[in-house]
Design an enzyme around this catalytic site. Structure first.
Site, PDB file in Angstrom:
ATOM      1  N   ARG A  52       0.607  -1.141   0.131  1.00 34.74           N
ATOM      2  CA  ARG A  52       0.283  -0.188  -0.104  1.00 34.74           C
ATOM      3  C   ARG A  52       1.443   1.203   0.113  1.00 34.74           C
ATOM      4  O   ARG A  52       2.060   1.124   0.400  1.00 34.74           O
ATOM      5  CB  ARG A  52      -1.050  -0.245   0.953  1.00 34.74           C
ATOM      6  CG  ARG A  52      -1.944  -1.406   1.260  1.00 34.74           C
ATOM      7  CD  ARG A  52      -3.172  -1.463   1.660  1.00 34.74           C
ATOM      8  NE  ARG A  52      -3.750  -2.145   1.815  1.00 34.74           N
ATOM      9  CZ  ARG A  52      -5.111  -2.549   1.131  1.00 34.74           C
ATOM     10  NH1 ARG A  52      -5.294  -1.148   0.240  1.00 34.74           N
ATOM     11  NH2 ARG A  52      -5.680  -3.900   1.220  1.00 34.74           N
ATOM     12  N   ASP A  53       0.728   2.307  -0.707  1.00 33.72           N
ATOM     13  CA  ASP A  53       1.094   3.542  -0.638  1.00 33.72           C
ATOM     14  C   ASP A  53       1.416   4.452   0.454  1.00 33.72           C
ATOM     15  O   ASP A  53      -0.117   4.301   1.331  1.00 33.72           O
ATOM     16  CB  ASP A  53       0.827   4.193  -1.972  1.00 33.72           C
ATOM     17  CG  ASP A  53       1.528   5.607  -2.615  1.00 33.72           C
ATOM     18  OD1 ASP A  53       2.071   5.145  -3.472  1.00 33.72           O
ATOM     19  OD2 ASP A  53       1.833   6.435  -1.530  1.00 33.72           O
ATOM     20  N   ILE A  54       1.250   4.780   0.801  1.00 31.76           N
ATOM     21  CA  ILE A  54       2.514   5.471   2.304  1.00 31.76           C
ATOM     22  C   ILE A  54       1.422   6.714   2.459  1.00 31.76           C
ATOM     23  O   ILE A  54       0.723   6.911   3.300  1.00 31.76           O
ATOM     24  CB  ILE A  54       3.394   6.286   2.980  1.00 31.76           C
ATOM     25  CG1 ILE A  54       3.962   5.717   4.291  1.00 31.76           C
ATOM     26  CG2 ILE A  54       4.608   7.147   1.408  1.00 31.76           C
ATOM     27  CD1 ILE A  54       5.224   5.481   4.916  1.00 31.76           C
ATOM     28  N   ASN A  97       4.505   6.828 -13.389  1.00 30.18           N
ATOM     29  CA  ASN A  97       5.429   7.955 -14.087  1.00 30.18           C
ATOM     30  C   ASN A  97       6.448   7.485 -13.913  1.00 30.18           C
ATOM     31  O   ASN A  97       7.305   7.144 -13.661  1.00 30.18           O
ATOM     32  CB  ASN A  97       5.360   9.062 -12.299  1.00 30.18           C
ATOM     33  CG  ASN A  97       4.074   9.238 -12.110  1.00 30.18           C
ATOM     34  OD1 ASN A  97       2.627   9.231 -13.394  1.00 30.18           O
ATOM     35  ND2 ASN A  97       3.575   8.951 -10.616  1.00 30.18           N
ATOM     36  N   GLU A 124       9.381  10.104  -8.629  1.00 30.88           N
ATOM     37  CA  GLU A 124       9.677  10.634  -7.190  1.00 30.88           C
ATOM     38  C   GLU A 124      10.965   9.323  -7.124  1.00 30.88           C
ATOM     39  O   GLU A 124      11.486   9.307  -5.817  1.00 30.88           O
ATOM     40  CB  GLU A 124       8.161  10.887  -6.385  1.00 30.88           C
ATOM     41  CG  GLU A 124       8.547  11.628  -6.772  1.00 30.88           C
ATOM     42  CD  GLU A 124       6.889  12.320  -5.656  1.00 30.88           C
ATOM     43  OE1 GLU A 124       6.955  11.881  -4.515  1.00 30.88           O
ATOM     44  OE2 GLU A 124       6.572  13.851  -5.808  1.00 30.88           O
ATOM     45  N   VAL A 125      10.133   7.702  -7.003  1.00 30.40           N
ATOM     46  CA  VAL A 125      11.539   7.059  -6.901  1.00 30.40           C
ATOM     47  C   VAL A 125      11.609   6.411  -7.506  1.00 30.40           C
ATOM     48  O   VAL A 125      10.771   5.897  -8.665  1.00 30.40           O
ATOM     49  CB  VAL A 125      10.260   6.140  -5.297  1.00 30.40           C
ATOM     50  CG1 VAL A 125      10.764   4.858  -4.886  1.00 30.40           C
ATOM     51  CG2 VAL A 125       9.647   6.620  -4.237  1.00 30.40           C
ATOM     52  N   HIS A 181       7.424   1.401 -10.597  1.00 30.84           N
ATOM     53  CA  HIS A 181       6.086   1.021  -9.910  1.00 30.84           C
ATOM     54  C   HIS A 181       5.015   1.457 -10.991  1.00 30.84           C
ATOM     55  O   HIS A 181       5.109   2.259 -11.472  1.00 30.84           O
ATOM     56  CB  HIS A 181       6.325   1.328  -8.228  1.00 30.84           C
ATOM     57  CG  HIS A 181       7.142   3.290  -8.433  1.00 30.84           C
ATOM     58  ND1 HIS A 181       8.196   3.605  -8.724  1.00 30.84           N
ATOM     59  CD2 HIS A 181       5.966   3.944  -8.571  1.00 30.84           C
ATOM     60  CE1 HIS A 181       7.737   4.683  -8.964  1.00 30.84           C
ATOM     61  NE2 HIS A 181       6.653   5.672  -8.716  1.00 30.84           N
ATOM     62  N   HIS A 210       1.803   2.244 -10.071  1.00 30.81           N
ATOM     63  CA  HIS A 210       0.393   3.167  -9.458  1.00 30.81           C
ATOM     64  C   HIS A 210      -1.310   1.781  -9.384  1.00 30.81           C
ATOM     65  O   HIS A 210      -1.435   1.915 -11.334  1.00 30.81           O
ATOM     66  CB  HIS A 210       0.253   3.991  -9.275  1.00 30.81           C
ATOM     67  CG  HIS A 210       1.492   4.719  -8.667  1.00 30.81           C
ATOM     68  ND1 HIS A 210       0.895   5.620  -7.102  1.00 30.81           N
ATOM     69  CD2 HIS A 210       2.431   5.433  -9.710  1.00 30.81           C
ATOM     70  CE1 HIS A 210       2.741   6.449  -7.470  1.00 30.81           C
ATOM     71  NE2 HIS A 210       2.583   6.387  -8.220  1.00 30.81           N
TER      72      HIS A 210
HETATM   73  P1  AMP Z   1       6.057   8.118  -7.908  1.00 28.88           P
HETATM   74  O1  AMP Z   1       5.899  10.063  -7.693  1.00 28.88           O
HETATM   75  O2  AMP Z   1       5.552   7.904  -9.705  1.00 28.88           O
HETATM   76  O3  AMP Z   1       7.383   8.053  -8.147  1.00 28.88           O
HETATM   77  O4  AMP Z   1       5.643   8.014  -6.778  1.00 28.88           O
HETATM   78  C1  AMP Z   1       6.011   7.467  -5.534  1.00 28.88           C
HETATM   79  C2  AMP Z   1       5.417   6.599  -4.443  1.00 28.88           C
HETATM   80  O5  AMP Z   1       5.782   5.992  -3.789  1.00 28.88           O
HETATM   81  C3  AMP Z   1       4.495   8.176  -4.393  1.00 28.88           C
HETATM   82  O6  AMP Z   1       2.519   7.543  -4.240  1.00 28.88           O
HETATM   83  C4  AMP Z   1       4.561   7.509  -2.303  1.00 28.88           C
HETATM   84  O7  AMP Z   1       3.556   7.979  -2.163  1.00 28.88           O
HETATM   85  C5  AMP Z   1       4.986   6.742  -2.317  1.00 28.88           C
HETATM   86  N1  AMP Z   1       5.325   6.184  -1.179  1.00 28.88           N
HETATM   87  C6  AMP Z   1       7.380   6.821  -0.473  1.00 28.88           C
HETATM   88  N2  AMP Z   1       7.902   6.050   0.328  1.00 28.88           N
HETATM   89  C7  AMP Z   1       6.417   4.548   0.922  1.00 28.88           C
HETATM   90  C8  AMP Z   1       6.909   4.277   1.148  1.00 28.88           C
HETATM   91  N3  AMP Z   1       7.795   4.105   2.171  1.00 28.88           N
HETATM   92  N4  AMP Z   1       5.989   2.961   1.527  1.00 28.88           N
HETATM   93  C9  AMP Z   1       5.074   3.172   0.596  1.00 28.88           C
HETATM   94  N5  AMP Z   1       4.837   4.472  -0.212  1.00 28.88           N
HETATM   95  C10 AMP Z   1       5.997   5.066  -0.458  1.00 28.88           C
END
Ligand code: AMP
Length: 120
Positions: free
Chosen positions: A32-34, A91, A99-100, A104, A106
């Site tokens: 689950r997304d945080i 993304n 961002e990460v 991934h 969503h």
């Molecule tokens: P993106 O902008 O597509 O890279 O999405 C990164 C997602 O990772 C965002 O929706 C964040 O809320 C989610 N996220 C960041 N850190 C964590 C975590 N520790 N556990 C779960 N989701 C996370």
């Protein structure tokens, strides 16, 4: 850009950070997304080191890519969002708002999600 083994999802995969896991096998983890943007918001990631969908579809073997998307569909059905529908989002890079830097997908659902793109 090369893969950064210190990204948040790599740490989750190594068990260095916790996750609210909904599915795991030898190739895929879903959690689950945080910061959920919908009543159901799950991230599906490959266990392999891929920066983005671009990287994944260029460098991963076709069977790995195929199984990843089959499992993403199974996870959505397991979450119960297939009936009313959901959105699957990847993304990619800076214009995509990624961002990460670990690929991934969503899976967002559980309510009407609005029109597709809001540019802020
Ligand atoms: P993106 O902008 O597509 O890279 O999405 C990164 C997602 O990772 C965002 O929706 C964040 O809320 C989610 N996220 C960041 N850190 C964590 C975590 N520790 N556990 C779960 N989701 C996370």
């Amino acid at each position: 850009m090369s893969y950064d083994p210190n990204n948040i999802f790599a740490k989750i995969l190594r068990g260095e950070l916790p996750s609210d896991t909904v599915f795991e096998d030898d190739e895929v983890l879903a959690f689950r997304d945080i910061n959920p943007q919908a009543p159901i918001h799950v991230l599906v990631i490959p266990k392999g080191e891929y920066l983005s969908l671009d990287d994944f579809t260029r460098d991963a073997p076709a069977d790995v890519v195929g199984r990843f998307f089959q499992k993403a569909g199974e996870i959505a059905r397991q979450l119960g969002v297939d009936g009313d529908g959901y959105r699957a989002i990847a993304n990619i890079g800076s214009h995509g708002g990624q961002e990460v830097p670990h690929f991934h997908l969503h899976i967002c659902g559980g309510d009407w999600l609005g029109r597709m793109i809001a540019r802020e």
